[in-house]
Design a protein around this motif. Structure first.
Motif, PDB file in Angstrom:
ATOM      1  N   PRO A 179     113.871 -50.033 -23.579  1.00 63.89           N
ATOM      2  CA  PRO A 179     114.514 -48.785 -23.979  1.00 63.89           C
ATOM      3  C   PRO A 179     115.965 -48.710 -23.499  1.00 63.89           C
ATOM      4  O   PRO A 179     116.805 -48.096 -24.149  1.00 63.89           O
ATOM      5  CB  PRO A 179     113.685 -47.691 -23.344  1.00 63.89           C
ATOM      6  CG  PRO A 179     112.596 -48.337 -22.594  1.00 63.89           C
ATOM      7  CD  PRO A 179     112.714 -49.806 -22.730  1.00 63.89           C
ATOM      8  N   ILE A 180     116.260 -49.356 -22.384  1.00 62.65           N
ATOM      9  CA  ILE A 180     117.622 -49.324 -21.860  1.00 62.65           C
ATOM     10  C   ILE A 180     118.557 -50.136 -22.760  1.00 62.65           C
ATOM     11  O   ILE A 180     119.626 -49.652 -23.151  1.00 62.65           O
ATOM     12  CB  ILE A 180     117.666 -49.852 -20.408  1.00 62.65           C
ATOM     13  CG1 ILE A 180     116.717 -49.067 -19.505  1.00 62.65           C
ATOM     14  CG2 ILE A 180     119.089 -49.839 -19.868  1.00 62.65           C
ATOM     15  CD1 ILE A 180     117.034 -47.592 -19.395  1.00 62.65           C
ATOM     16  N   SER A 181     118.152 -51.351 -23.121  1.00 64.81           N
ATOM     17  CA  SER A 181     119.038 -52.179 -23.953  1.00 64.81           C
ATOM     18  C   SER A 181     119.185 -51.620 -25.363  1.00 64.81           C
ATOM     19  O   SER A 181     120.294 -51.591 -25.906  1.00 64.81           O
ATOM     20  CB  SER A 181     118.555 -53.632 -24.003  1.00 64.81           C
ATOM     21  OG  SER A 181     117.357 -53.734 -24.722  1.00 64.81           O
ATOM     22  N   ILE A 189     116.050 -41.051 -26.091  1.00 61.06           N
ATOM     23  CA  ILE A 189     115.199 -41.122 -27.278  1.00 61.06           C
ATOM     24  C   ILE A 189     114.334 -42.378 -27.226  1.00 61.06           C
ATOM     25  O   ILE A 189     113.144 -42.340 -27.534  1.00 61.06           O
ATOM     26  CB  ILE A 189     116.055 -41.074 -28.563  1.00 61.06           C
ATOM     27  CG1 ILE A 189     116.641 -39.674 -28.734  1.00 61.06           C
ATOM     28  CG2 ILE A 189     115.233 -41.477 -29.782  1.00 61.06           C
ATOM     29  CD1 ILE A 189     117.659 -39.560 -29.847  1.00 61.06           C
ATOM     30  N   ALA A 190     114.917 -43.500 -26.800  1.00 60.76           N
ATOM     31  CA  ALA A 190     114.154 -44.749 -26.687  1.00 60.76           C
ATOM     32  C   ALA A 190     113.070 -44.634 -25.615  1.00 60.76           C
ATOM     33  O   ALA A 190     111.958 -45.147 -25.787  1.00 60.76           O
ATOM     34  CB  ALA A 190     115.095 -45.909 -26.383  1.00 60.76           C
ATOM     35  N   LEU A 191     113.377 -43.960 -24.506  1.00 58.17           N
ATOM     36  CA  LEU A 191     112.362 -43.754 -23.474  1.00 58.17           C
ATOM     37  C   LEU A 191     111.243 -42.837 -23.971  1.00 58.17           C
ATOM     38  O   LEU A 191     110.072 -43.051 -23.654  1.00 58.17           O
ATOM     39  CB  LEU A 191     113.005 -43.170 -22.215  1.00 58.17           C
ATOM     40  CG  LEU A 191     113.823 -44.147 -21.386  1.00 58.17           C
ATOM     41  CD1 LEU A 191     114.630 -43.407 -20.327  1.00 58.17           C
ATOM     42  CD2 LEU A 191     112.930 -45.197 -20.750  1.00 58.17           C
ATOM     43  N   GLN A 192     111.611 -41.836 -24.757  1.00 56.65           N
ATOM     44  CA  GLN A 192     110.603 -40.951 -25.338  1.00 56.65           C
ATOM     45  C   GLN A 192     109.689 -41.755 -26.264  1.00 56.65           C
ATOM     46  O   GLN A 192     108.473 -41.594 -26.241  1.00 56.65           O
ATOM     47  CB  GLN A 192     111.285 -39.832 -26.114  1.00 56.65           C
ATOM     48  CG  GLN A 192     110.344 -38.876 -26.785  1.00 56.65           C
ATOM     49  CD  GLN A 192     111.071 -37.817 -27.602  1.00 56.65           C
ATOM     50  OE1 GLN A 192     112.275 -37.879 -27.806  1.00 56.65           O
ATOM     51  NE2 GLN A 192     110.326 -36.852 -28.087  1.00 56.65           N
ATOM     52  N   PHE A 193     110.260 -42.631 -27.048  1.00 56.42           N
ATOM     53  CA  PHE A 193     109.478 -43.482 -27.945  1.00 56.42           C
ATOM     54  C   PHE A 193     108.579 -44.420 -27.144  1.00 56.42           C
ATOM     55  O   PHE A 193     107.397 -44.556 -27.422  1.00 56.42           O
ATOM     56  CB  PHE A 193     110.419 -44.278 -28.844  1.00 56.42           C
ATOM     57  CG  PHE A 193     109.719 -45.280 -29.705  1.00 56.42           C
ATOM     58  CD1 PHE A 193     109.117 -44.887 -30.888  1.00 56.42           C
ATOM     59  CD2 PHE A 193     109.651 -46.606 -29.333  1.00 56.42           C
ATOM     60  CE1 PHE A 193     108.456 -45.807 -31.679  1.00 56.42           C
ATOM     61  CE2 PHE A 193     109.002 -47.530 -30.122  1.00 56.42           C
ATOM     62  CZ  PHE A 193     108.402 -47.132 -31.296  1.00 56.42           C
TER      63      PHE A 193
END
Length: 122
Positions: A7-9, A105-109
């Motif tokens: 999610p970070i990248s 948003i990526a962490l939520q996903f």
């Protein structure tokens, strides 16, 4: 099936959290309705106020520290502070807000934070 992506990248590159290919934003901070590459529906994603809070805290810490150092070391007139810190705050806020929003948003996903989002189960 899509492989799990960091999610970070993907967030720092402002890419889709599922495929990592297509941009997640259609404008400066407008999230696309769906991913053009894999079709992931972004309709229910919501980063809330989290990105703004992180940007305010991080940028505020940096700017206040630098402004205090400059004031104590050189004692410049107020116009110097205005010329230095206003552009840094505005530019830094704009530059940091987009990747922070994409990371959240990526962490939520990744962590399946909303049951309304079509997630990794595909």
């Amino acid at each position: 099936m899509y492989p799990p992506l960091s999610p970070i990248s993907t967030g720092l590159r402002c890419r889709c959290p599922r495929c990592g290919e297509a941009p997640i934003f259609s404008g400066l901070l407008n999230v696309r309705p769906t991913c053009p590459a894999c079709g992931l529906d972004y309709a229910k994603v919501d980063s809330g106020d989290g990105p703004a809070v992180f940007v305010i805290l991080i940028l505020g810490f940096i700017v206040v520290g630098l402004a205090l150092w400059l004031e104590l070391k050189y004692e410049p007139p107020m116009w110097v502070h205005m010329m230095l810190w206003v552009p840094l705050i505005l530019g830094g806020s704009i530059a940091m807000l987009r990747p922070f929003k994409a990371v959240l948003i990526a962490l939520q996903f990744r962590h399946k934070a909303s049951s309304d989002i079509e997630l990794l189960s595909e």
